[in-house]
Design a protein around this motif. Structure first.
Motif, PDB file in Angstrom:
ATOM      1  N   ASP A   8      18.413  37.416 -14.840  1.00 58.63           N
ATOM      2  CA  ASP A   8      17.984  38.481 -15.742  1.00 58.63           C
ATOM      3  C   ASP A   8      18.945  38.502 -16.924  1.00 58.63           C
ATOM      4  OD1 ASP A   8      16.346  40.926 -16.349  1.00 58.63           O
ATOM      5  OD2 ASP A   8      18.329  41.844 -16.248  1.00 58.63           O
ATOM      6  N   PHE A  54      14.105  32.180 -15.821  1.00 58.35           N
ATOM      7  CA  PHE A  54      14.344  33.447 -16.501  1.00 58.35           C
ATOM      8  C   PHE A  54      13.155  33.706 -17.423  1.00 58.35           C
ATOM      9  CE2 PHE A  54      16.584  29.984 -18.539  1.00 58.35           C
ATOM     10  CZ  PHE A  54      16.073  30.000 -19.833  1.00 58.35           C
ATOM     11  N   ASP A  94      19.175  45.619 -13.392  1.00 60.39           N
ATOM     12  CA  ASP A  94      19.352  44.193 -13.675  1.00 60.39           C
ATOM     13  C   ASP A  94      19.392  43.386 -12.385  1.00 60.39           C
ATOM     14  OD1 ASP A  94      19.413  44.850 -16.314  1.00 60.39           O
ATOM     15  OD2 ASP A  94      21.595  44.739 -16.519  1.00 60.39           O
ATOM     16  N   ASP A  97      15.864  43.122 -11.082  1.00 58.19           N
ATOM     17  CA  ASP A  97      15.084  42.235 -11.945  1.00 58.19           C
ATOM     18  C   ASP A  97      15.391  40.772 -11.651  1.00 58.19           C
ATOM     19  OD1 ASP A  97      13.895  44.382 -13.109  1.00 58.19           O
ATOM     20  OD2 ASP A  97      15.031  44.314 -14.972  1.00 58.19           O
ATOM     21  N   ALA A  98      16.675  40.454 -11.465  1.00 62.37           N
ATOM     22  CA  ALA A  98      17.049  39.073 -11.126  1.00 62.37           C
ATOM     23  C   ALA A  98      16.454  38.660  -9.786  1.00 62.37           C
ATOM     24  CB  ALA A  98      18.563  38.943 -11.103  1.00 62.37           C
TER      25      ALA A  98
END
Length: 344
Positions: A8, A54, A94, A97-98
């Motif tokens: 992310d 990504f 974050d 999200d990653a």
């Protein structure tokens, strides 16, 4: 077993997550926004990484080519699909999200995004700075107009950019109060306009020295801005298997909603590069409304305008122009009127 790394991307740091082929999270870490730190972290992982992924963003090019140089298999994923997958998560962080990006990468539920070359980004930067300076020049001119109205001074409705200073400055210098407040504004606008002219010359020079752009400019309505914008956005014409898909790539084809007995075509999708879509629309409008020379594509557009209206006709011609420009690029041919009617 295969291992996948999702990243992310943010401006100052990266959130990294590594999962195996079953979706088990094996490593989560926050790293500085540096390629060396990411490569070192991935290098210390005890198993080889199958793929790194990504979502597309402003930092994508730097990250993509940096990790490619470190011999990693890197993929940049289409942001809308990733966003749709991540929206199912309850908490947005974050770290989460990653983790979600790693799972999307593992399931292969994504569309890869083409990473443009450095040369293409250089042309885009030139076009963007030219556009920004023109916008700021117009903003300052409108500011001058608005301030003069307060004092009862109304400038003509249409004044060319190059003539604006000559029209406004004498009126302002007649009043000491206006001159004290607005002369610096006019001076700043003149400097911006001079720099815009220099960038405009650079754009035209770049188009005139490019063989592909010269061929594209043989199409009615297509000038240096449109040809350079289209060429920089496509970058590699071979990434499109068919020319027909170029219009859809830039969001010039209708959406479709089909469910059961309902099958409703909607407005254009507006996917892809907004600047390219706007440039193709402007070129199509120029072809229909300003170009005096006749051609099959113009005749087709005028018939469509009478049947469907002006806006739909211009969008349809813009889509046809995208297909035509790509076909000319791949075939290495110039504009031929007799072959336009059967395209798209």
């Amino acid at each position: 077993m295969e291992y996948f790394a999702g990243i992310d991307v943010s401006l100052r740091s990266y959130a990294l997550c590594i999962v195996d082929s079953k979706g088990t999270v094996l490593l989560e870490r926050e790293l500085p926004c540096e390629i060396n730190d990411i490569a070192e972290c991935l290098g210390t992982f005890p198993h080889p990484i199958e793929r790194i992924g990504f979502e597309a963003g402003t930092m994508s090019q730097h990250l993509f080519y940096g990790l490619k140089a470190e011999d990693f298999d890197v993929v940049c994923m289409e942001a809308r699909q990733v966003n749709a997958a991540l929206s199912a998560m309850r908490n947005k962080t974050d770290k989460n999200d990653a983790r979600g990006i790693a799972q999307v990468l593992r399931t292969v539920w994504f569309s890869p995004v083409h990473m443009k070359s450095r040369e293409a980004h250089g042309v885009r930067a030139l076009l963007s700075t030219r556009k920004a300076l023109l916008k700021k020049t117009m903003d300052l001119a409108n500011e001058v107009r608005g301030l003069l109205k307060i004092f009862g001074i109304r400038l003509p409705m249409t004044v060319k950019h190059g003539s604006f200073d000559g029209v406004a400055r004498p009126l302002i210098e007649m009043d000491d109060v206006l001159a004290h407040a607005m002369i610096p504004l006019l001076d700043a606008r003149v400097v911006l306009y001079q720099h815009f002219l220099e960038l405009d010359r650079r754009v035209k020079r770049a188009a005139s020295h490019d063989e592909v752009c010269l061929r594209m400019m043989t199409v009615p309505g297509v000038g240096p801005i449109a040809s350079l914008t289209f060429k920089a956005a496509v970058d590699d014409p071979t990434r499109f298997k068919r020319s027909r898909t170029v219009g859809a790539h830039f969001g010039l084809t209708p959406r479709r909603y089909q469910s059961g007995e309902h099958d409703n075509p909607g407005r254009i999708s507006k996917a892809g590069d907004r600047d390219v879509r706007a440039t193709l629309y402007a070129a199509a409008n120029a072809l229909l409304m300003r170009t005096m020379a006749g051609s099959q594509i113009k005749s087709w557009g005028m018939r469509l305008m009478r049947a469907k209206g002006r806006r739909r006709a211009v969008v349809a011609v813009a889509r046809k122009l995208a297909v035509l420009l790509h076909r000319m690029w791949t075939d290495g041919t110039e504009f031929r009127q007799e072959n336009v009617g059967g395209m798209a």
